[in-house]
Motif scaffolding. Sequence first.
Motif, short mmCIF file in Angstrom:
data_model
loop_
_atom_site.label_atom_id
_atom_site.label_comp_id
_atom_site.label_asym_id
_atom_site.label_seq_id
_atom_site.Cartn_x
_atom_site.Cartn_y
_atom_site.Cartn_z
N GLN A 87 -39.62 -14.23 27.09
CA GLN A 87 -40.35 -14.47 28.33
C GLN A 87 -39.46 -15.28 29.26
O GLN A 87 -38.80 -16.22 28.83
CB GLN A 87 -41.64 -15.24 28.06
CG GLN A 87 -42.61 -14.51 27.19
CD GLN A 87 -43.80 -15.36 26.80
OE1 GLN A 87 -43.92 -16.51 27.19
NE2 GLN A 87 -44.70 -14.78 26.02
N LEU A 88 -39.48 -14.90 30.53
CA LEU A 88 -38.69 -15.62 31.52
C LEU A 88 -39.42 -15.52 32.85
O LEU A 88 -39.81 -14.44 33.27
CB LEU A 88 -37.29 -14.98 31.64
CG LEU A 88 -36.28 -15.69 32.54
CD1 LEU A 88 -35.93 -17.06 31.97
CD2 LEU A 88 -35.02 -14.85 32.68
N GLY A 89 -39.63 -16.67 33.48
CA GLY A 89 -40.34 -16.67 34.75
C GLY A 89 -39.88 -17.79 35.65
O GLY A 89 -39.09 -18.65 35.26
N GLN A 90 -40.42 -17.81 36.84
CA GLN A 90 -40.04 -18.79 37.85
C GLN A 90 -40.94 -20.00 37.79
O GLN A 90 -42.12 -19.89 37.48
CB GLN A 90 -40.16 -18.17 39.24
CG GLN A 90 -39.34 -16.92 39.40
CD GLN A 90 -39.86 -16.08 40.56
OE1 GLN A 90 -39.70 -16.48 41.70
NE2 GLN A 90 -40.47 -14.96 40.25
N LYS A 91 -40.37 -21.14 38.15
CA LYS A 91 -41.18 -22.34 38.27
C LYS A 91 -42.09 -22.23 39.49
O LYS A 91 -43.19 -22.74 39.51
CB LYS A 91 -40.29 -23.58 38.37
CG LYS A 91 -39.58 -23.91 37.08
CD LYS A 91 -38.76 -25.15 37.21
CE LYS A 91 -39.53 -26.29 36.61
NZ LYS A 91 -38.76 -27.52 36.52
N ASP A 92 -41.60 -21.57 40.53
CA ASP A 92 -42.43 -21.25 41.68
C ASP A 92 -42.05 -19.83 42.12
O ASP A 92 -40.98 -19.35 41.79
CB ASP A 92 -42.24 -22.27 42.82
CG ASP A 92 -40.87 -22.19 43.45
OD1 ASP A 92 -40.57 -21.16 44.11
OD2 ASP A 92 -40.07 -23.14 43.31
N PRO A 93 -42.93 -19.15 42.86
CA PRO A 93 -42.71 -17.73 43.15
C PRO A 93 -41.76 -17.42 44.32
O PRO A 93 -41.71 -16.30 44.80
CB PRO A 93 -44.12 -17.23 43.46
CG PRO A 93 -44.82 -18.42 44.02
CD PRO A 93 -44.24 -19.61 43.30
N THR A 94 -40.98 -18.40 44.76
CA THR A 94 -40.13 -18.21 45.93
C THR A 94 -39.15 -17.06 45.78
O THR A 94 -38.98 -16.26 46.70
CB THR A 94 -39.35 -19.51 46.23
OG1 THR A 94 -40.26 -20.61 46.22
CG2 THR A 94 -38.65 -19.45 47.57
N LEU A 95 -38.52 -16.94 44.64
CA LEU A 95 -37.53 -15.88 44.43
C LEU A 95 -38.18 -14.51 44.54
O LEU A 95 -37.68 -13.64 45.27
CB LEU A 95 -36.84 -16.04 43.08
CG LEU A 95 -35.82 -14.97 42.70
CD1 LEU A 95 -34.68 -14.91 43.71
CD2 LEU A 95 -35.27 -15.24 41.31
#
Length: 194
Positions: A175-183
């Motif tokens: 699993q890999l995700g963003q700390k915030d959805p900016t990208l």
Amino acid sequence: MIVAGCSEQGVATEGKETKTETAPTTEHSVEANIKTIEAVLEQELNGPDEEYVQLVNAAMGGTEDMGSVKQKEDEMRLTSYIKEKYLPYFTEDGLLRAESIGMLFQYQYFYDFEKEYQLRLVDSEVKQSDIDTASNQYFIKATVEFSAPGEEPSLHELEGKAIFSTKEGKIGNFQLGQKDPTLSKKISNLGEGE
């Protein structure tokens, strides 16, 4: 007697060496697992992977007849490519799971050749879990740089985890995700056009 004394010391030294050789095997396994995760991050977070994008476009936006032979061939080529890239690191089930929940190529899926952008892995940190019963679990932190024409490059933090199959020694869950959805927003905005 001197020779016997040397022999005993030699045996004692060999015994100690044998003990220290077993410990690095575990460390080697940890090091190998960390290198595996870093290799996945290199492939996942540098790009875009133009071959993948072309294969996705052909498989997902191909012919009008979704059941056609050409469409099936395009889908098989895409599946083959994903396996070629990731099966050295993932179990079969782990790869299927990661692909089905969108963990692979997640920042390249909406790539548009006319609105180019680049992702570059700047830094990563992979740590093994401190919990003895979860020693096959690793925590991931990564920083990527996003750049697009007419935009200032920006840094984005990602977090995730990888769990290794104890039987196969490959990633069984990723699993890999963003700390915030900016990208994701930046990539999505490029795809929507100006």
